[in-house]
Design an enzyme around this catalytic site. Structure first.
Site: not given
Ligand code: NAP
Length: 250
Positions: A145, A159
């Site tokens: 991130s 984070y």
């Molecule tokens: P999201 O929609 O909240 O998805 C998070 C995912 O992580 C879900 O599939 C969730 O599955 C899984 N997860 C959480 N805890 C877990 C665990 N203990 N074991 C296995 N799976 C787990 O958010 P997202 O935006 O798609 O995030 C994906 C990645 O992108 C993350 O690493 C986040 O930090 C990164 N990111 C996102 C953004 C953004 O703007 N969205 C920006 C920078 C970085 P469950 O529901 O089954 O737990």
């Protein structure tokens, strides 16, 4: 460089059932990978991604594992191997955040954020690397991130530390495996409107949208697609930002 065989085109996407992970799962399936769609609690979402991949003629399975638990991470890789074959691609996408000022955040919340975002990525990679060494081909991608150093925000110590840790791990690990046909890279999404953003509290989406251009999850997925491809085979130890340069106006 060894070209991976059809049998070895197996990918694991942690947190692959929702948000950015779901887009990555779909894209890797479209690229011809059998995909293990990992989830920890969102079984229905993961099953939905799997059903759509299978309906489109691909191979996929949903596998439950909390990646912050080393034993479950090991089982995720073992179950993938049993059901689809040994994975040669691992996308460490699973992530979550518990925001809070450092003077108030509990050690327990710190441990949870580090456990899922950083330790979990290590546990899965540790479990997946032996088969990649054996294949002489492998691809590891971490999802970091901008908070991990490039664009810090207050209230994000845990984070940010976890996401910065992924970048350090990428660079060290890439050197270890450079002569094994294995690459290790980080992608750094900008603002993708997913649940993790909404979990930041009231107005979190609006506040970010005022600053950052929205990036579709599919753009993160296409970047991952390149990094895990044959063509991406000489890119390693890098962080690739998918964020149109950062907050508007800076
Ligand atoms: P999201 O929609 O909240 O998805 C998070 C995912 O992580 C879900 O599939 C969730 O599955 C899984 N997860 C959480 N805890 C877990 C665990 N203990 N074991 C296995 N799976 C787990 O958010 P997202 O935006 O798609 O995030 C994906 C990645 O992108 C993350 O690493 C986040 O930090 C990164 N990111 C996102 C953004 C953004 O703007 N969205 C920006 C920078 C970085 P469950 O529901 O089954 O737990």
């Amino acid at each position: 460089m060894t070209v991976v065989s059809e049998q070895q085109r197996v990918a694991v996407v942690t947190g692959g059932g929702r948000g950015i992970g779901a887009a990555i799962s779909r894209r890797l399936a479209a690229d011809g990978f059998a995909v293990a769609v990992n989830y920890s609690s969102s079984a229905a979402d993961a099953e939905d991604v799997v059903d759509k991949i299978v309906a489109g003629g691909g191979r996929a399975v949903a596998i439950r594992a909390d990646v912050s638990d080393a034993v479950q991470a090991e089982r995720l890789i073992a179950a993938t191997t049993a059901e689809l074959g040994a994975p040669t691609v691992l996308v460490n996408n699973a992530g979550m955040n518990i925001a809070g000022a450092a003077r108030k955040q509990s050690p327990r919340d710190w441990d949870r954020v580090i456990g899922v975002n950083l330790s979990g990525a290590f546990y899965c990679t540790h479990a997946a690397l032996p088969a990649m060494y054996e294949s002489g081909w492998g691809r590891v991608v971490f999802v970091s991130s901008p908070s991990g150093g490039r664009r810090p925000s207050p209230g994000m110590s845990a984070y940010s530390a976890a996401k910065a840790g992924l970048v350090g791990m990428t660079r060290s690990m890439a050197l270890e495996v450079a002569r094994r046909g294995i690459t290790v890279n980080t992608v750094m999404p900008g603002f993708v409107e997913t649940d993790i953003i909404a979990s930041g509290g009231e107005n979190a989406v609006e506040n970010l949208a005022a600053l950052w251009p929205r990036i579709p999850a599919e753009s993160i997925a296409s970047t991952v697609s390149f990094l895990v491809s044959e063509e991406g085979g000489h890119v390693s130890g890098e962080e690739v930002g998918v964020w149109l340069g950062g907050p508007v106006g800076i």
